[in-house]
Design a protein around this motif. Structure first.
Motif, PDB file in Angstrom:
ATOM      1  N   ILE A 251       0.849  -1.022  -0.024  1.00 48.91           N
ATOM      2  CA  ILE A 251       0.134   0.017  -0.204  1.00 48.91           C
ATOM      3  C   ILE A 251       0.892   1.271   0.007  1.00 48.91           C
ATOM      4  CG2 ILE A 251      -1.596   1.353   1.202  1.00 48.91           C
ATOM      5  CD1 ILE A 251      -3.023  -1.385   2.219  1.00 48.91           C
ATOM      6  N   GLU A 252       1.778   1.232   0.659  1.00 51.16           N
ATOM      7  CA  GLU A 252       2.876   2.433   0.753  1.00 51.16           C
ATOM      8  C   GLU A 252       3.510   2.617  -0.491  1.00 51.16           C
ATOM      9  OE1 GLU A 252       6.655   4.082   3.002  1.00 51.16           O
ATOM     10  OE2 GLU A 252       6.086   2.143   3.813  1.00 51.16           O
ATOM     11  N   ALA A 253       3.818   1.577  -1.131  1.00 50.98           N
ATOM     12  CA  ALA A 253       4.450   1.721  -2.527  1.00 50.98           C
ATOM     13  C   ALA A 253       3.639   2.241  -3.634  1.00 50.98           C
ATOM     14  CB  ALA A 253       5.110   0.196  -2.877  1.00 50.98           C
ATOM     15  N   ALA A 254       2.295   1.404  -3.512  1.00 47.80           N
ATOM     16  CA  ALA A 254       1.058   1.909  -4.756  1.00 47.80           C
ATOM     17  C   ALA A 254       0.587   3.285  -4.326  1.00 47.80           C
ATOM     18  CB  ALA A 254       0.262   0.922  -4.534  1.00 47.80           C
ATOM     19  N   GLY A 255       0.340   3.774  -2.935  1.00 50.62           N
ATOM     20  CA  GLY A 255      -0.144   4.968  -2.730  1.00 50.62           C
ATOM     21  C   GLY A 255      -1.638   4.980  -2.835  1.00 50.62           C
ATOM     22  N   ARG A 256      -2.259   3.762  -2.694  1.00 50.80           N
ATOM     23  CA  ARG A 256      -3.660   3.574  -3.201  1.00 50.80           C
ATOM     24  C   ARG A 256      -4.033   2.125  -3.183  1.00 50.80           C
ATOM     25  NH1 ARG A 256      -4.587   6.979  -6.737  1.00 50.80           N
ATOM     26  NH2 ARG A 256      -6.851   6.465  -7.311  1.00 50.80           N
TER      27      ARG A 256
ATOM     28  N   ALA B  35      -6.755   7.075  -2.972  1.00 53.77           N
ATOM     29  CA  ALA B  35      -5.210   7.286  -2.790  1.00 53.77           C
ATOM     30  C   ALA B  35      -5.391   6.970  -1.207  1.00 53.77           C
ATOM     31  CB  ALA B  35      -5.163   8.845  -3.104  1.00 53.77           C
ATOM     32  N   VAL B  36      -4.257   6.902  -0.795  1.00 55.19           N
ATOM     33  CA  VAL B  36      -3.774   6.681   0.782  1.00 55.19           C
ATOM     34  C   VAL B  36      -3.979   8.273   1.264  1.00 55.19           C
ATOM     35  CG1 VAL B  36      -2.387   5.983   2.465  1.00 55.19           C
ATOM     36  CG2 VAL B  36      -2.669   4.493   0.529  1.00 55.19           C
TER      37      VAL B  36
ATOM     38  N   ARG C 233      -3.604   8.978   4.444  1.00 51.83           N
ATOM     39  CA  ARG C 233      -2.375   8.966   5.416  1.00 51.83           C
ATOM     40  C   ARG C 233      -2.266   7.576   6.207  1.00 51.83           C
ATOM     41  NH1 ARG C 233      -6.916  10.887   7.297  1.00 51.83           N
ATOM     42  NH2 ARG C 233      -7.868  10.655   9.189  1.00 51.83           N
TER      43      ARG C 233
ATOM     44  N   ILE D  60      -4.498   2.566   7.923  1.00 49.75           N
ATOM     45  CA  ILE D  60      -4.105   3.343   6.788  1.00 49.75           C
ATOM     46  C   ILE D  60      -5.564   3.869   6.344  1.00 49.75           C
ATOM     47  CG2 ILE D  60      -3.588   2.849   4.472  1.00 49.75           C
ATOM     48  CD1 ILE D  60      -1.853   0.283   5.638  1.00 49.75           C
TER      49      ILE D  60
END
Length: 141
Positions: free
Chosen positions: A59-64, A84-85, A87, A126
């Motif tokens: 999730i951190e790498a993809a941002g969504r 999108a993430v 935070r 997340i």
């Protein structure tokens, strides 16, 4: 038939088990796993997961990521939301209690909280900002 904004947000706010999907890279299909989540109509959806888990890293790498919930009774209905993430923050005891009380019977909450604190390690919350929705109610089965 697609659900109205009100219907899809109300449905997503119910305590369904979700399928979370996130890109696992170019040469792989998405990682898709069942997960508990929290959502209030009009707000951001959030999940708790292990801070060092594969899910959290992807999730951190993809941002969504995407979440999908469904039911089959009394009608076949689903809602899928992608975004999108917004935070990612360290998970708190209050969040762990909130999400546990959402899914488990009251007599099971304290036992699960003891287990989670002892066995699951540090958690991260997340938050997803809904951007795209798919929904349907296909009538009774």
């Amino acid at each position: 038939m697609s659900l109205s904004v009100f219907e899809r947000e109300q449905f997503l706010s119910e305590p369904h088990i979700a399928a979370l999907s996130v890109s696992a890279g170019e040469s792989r299909g998405p990682l898709t796993v069942p997960i508990w989540y929290q959502y209030a109509p009009g707000g951001e959806l959030w999940v708790l997961t292990g801070a060092g888990s594969e899910k959290a890293r992807l999730i951190e790498a993809a941002g969504r990521f995407t979440m999908m919930v469904e039911r089959v009774d009394p009608t076949v209905r689903y809602v899928s939301v992608e975004g999108a993430v917004a935070r990612a923050v360290p998970g708190t005891d209050a969040q762990l209690r909130e999400i546990t009380e959402r899914y488990l019977a009251p007599d099971k909450v304290d036992g699960y909280l003891d287990f989670a604190r002892a066995e699951l390690g540090e958690q991260v919350a997340i938050y997803l900002r809904p951007e795209r929705w798919l929904s349907a109610d296909m009538g009774s089965v």
